[in-house]
Design an enzyme around this catalytic site. Structure first.
Site, short mmCIF file in Angstrom:
data_model
loop_
_atom_site.label_atom_id
_atom_site.label_comp_id
_atom_site.label_asym_id
_atom_site.label_seq_id
_atom_site.Cartn_x
_atom_site.Cartn_y
_atom_site.Cartn_z
N ASP A 55 45.67 34.52 30.03
CA ASP A 55 46.23 35.57 30.88
C ASP A 55 47.15 34.90 31.88
O ASP A 55 46.90 33.78 32.33
CB ASP A 55 45.14 36.40 31.56
CG ASP A 55 44.23 35.59 32.46
OD1 ASP A 55 44.55 35.44 33.66
OD2 ASP A 55 43.18 35.12 31.98
N GLU A 142 37.81 42.86 41.48
CA GLU A 142 37.06 41.73 42.03
C GLU A 142 37.23 41.72 43.54
O GLU A 142 38.14 42.35 44.08
CB GLU A 142 37.55 40.42 41.41
CG GLU A 142 39.06 40.21 41.53
CD GLU A 142 39.56 39.00 40.75
OE1 GLU A 142 39.13 37.88 41.09
OE2 GLU A 142 40.36 39.18 39.81
#
Length: 257
Positions: A55, A142
């Site tokens: 990613d 997150e």
């Protein structure tokens, strides 16, 4: 998915990448990659999983996607948006480059805890093309303790409700419900196992998800943020798919847009 500031480590990484990337000397990860800050893997390791990907965001800079593909990378998730007003400046460059190299790719949104899920879903939709054959979108949720503008920590019930709102809106637009990326502390603090019918991408750089997320099903596992991948000049996030190569092909057929 955030950059890690290790100046000397990056210099070492650049030297290794310049010599061709992974050197196979790091135990527990596939030999085609390496890691400048490796964990001492025991038990089930990343190398037990055959399908791996990366990613990226603007922090990786320009990427040579053909070299990335040649290193054995099977998929890429690319940062597109954050909050309700930020778009990654390299998104479309990475998006086009991965496609030209033949790497299945999907876009992810980094959730900002001080804006509504509706606003963020609309921002993601406005900035990401719904192209046939791409991977499903990703919602990255997150704690962001380094944020200068948002230190909010909503109640778990509120967070789960907002996640479900984002999932519903974005899923309806793209025809595929987003995968949810999260880290151990956020998953635990907000009891994300209570989200039913969701697919997870789990971060755990010091142990297999079966240990860090007991009982939780998952499709992707981010196992390091300090990987070395030919074609990426900085620290790379490395990820494993949960199943076999045949299972990966079946997942692509089922979950591609």
């Amino acid at each position: 998915m955030r950059p890690i500031g290790r100046f000397l480590a990056v210099l070492t990484l650049l030297a290794m990448a310049g010599c061709g990337g992974g050197n196979g000397r790091v135990a527990g990860i596939p030999q085609r990659f390496s890691d400048i800050d490796p964990y001492d893997w025991r038990g089930i390791t990343p190398a037990h999983h055959p399908v791996h990907g990366v990613d990226v965001s603007r922090y990786q800079g320009a990427v040579d996607w053909h070299r990335v593909r040649g290193s054995g990378v099977s998929f890429a998730f690319i940062k597109a948006t954050e909050g309700g007003d930020y778009a990654d400046p390299l998104f479309f460059q990475h998006w086009a480059g991965a496609a030209q190299a033949g790497i299945p790719r999907g876009a992810y949104h980094f959730y900002y805890l001080c804006r509504s899920a509706v606003e963020q879903a609309q921002w993601f939709i406005a900035n990401v093309p719904a192209e046939r054959g791409t991977l499903p979108p990703v919602l990255d949720v997150e704690w962001n303790n380094t944020s200068r503008t948002c230190r909010s920590r909503p109640d778990p019930e509120v967070i789960r409700s907002e996640i479900e709102t984002f999932q519903r809106i974005v899923g309806a637009r793209f025809g595929q419900r987003p995968v949810i990326y999260t880290a151990v502390d956020f998953w635990r603090d907000n009891e994300l196992w209570k989200l039913r019918g969701e697919e997870f991408w789990l971060r755990s750089v010091a142990g297999h998800p079966s240990i860090k997320y007991p009982g939780q099903d998952w499709s992707f596992w981010q196992y390091t943020g300090t990987g070395v991948v030919p074609g990426i000049s900085g620290e790379a996030d490395l990820n494993a798919f949960a199943g076999s190569e045949a299972a990966w092909s079946a997942w692509l057929a089922r979950r591609s847009l």
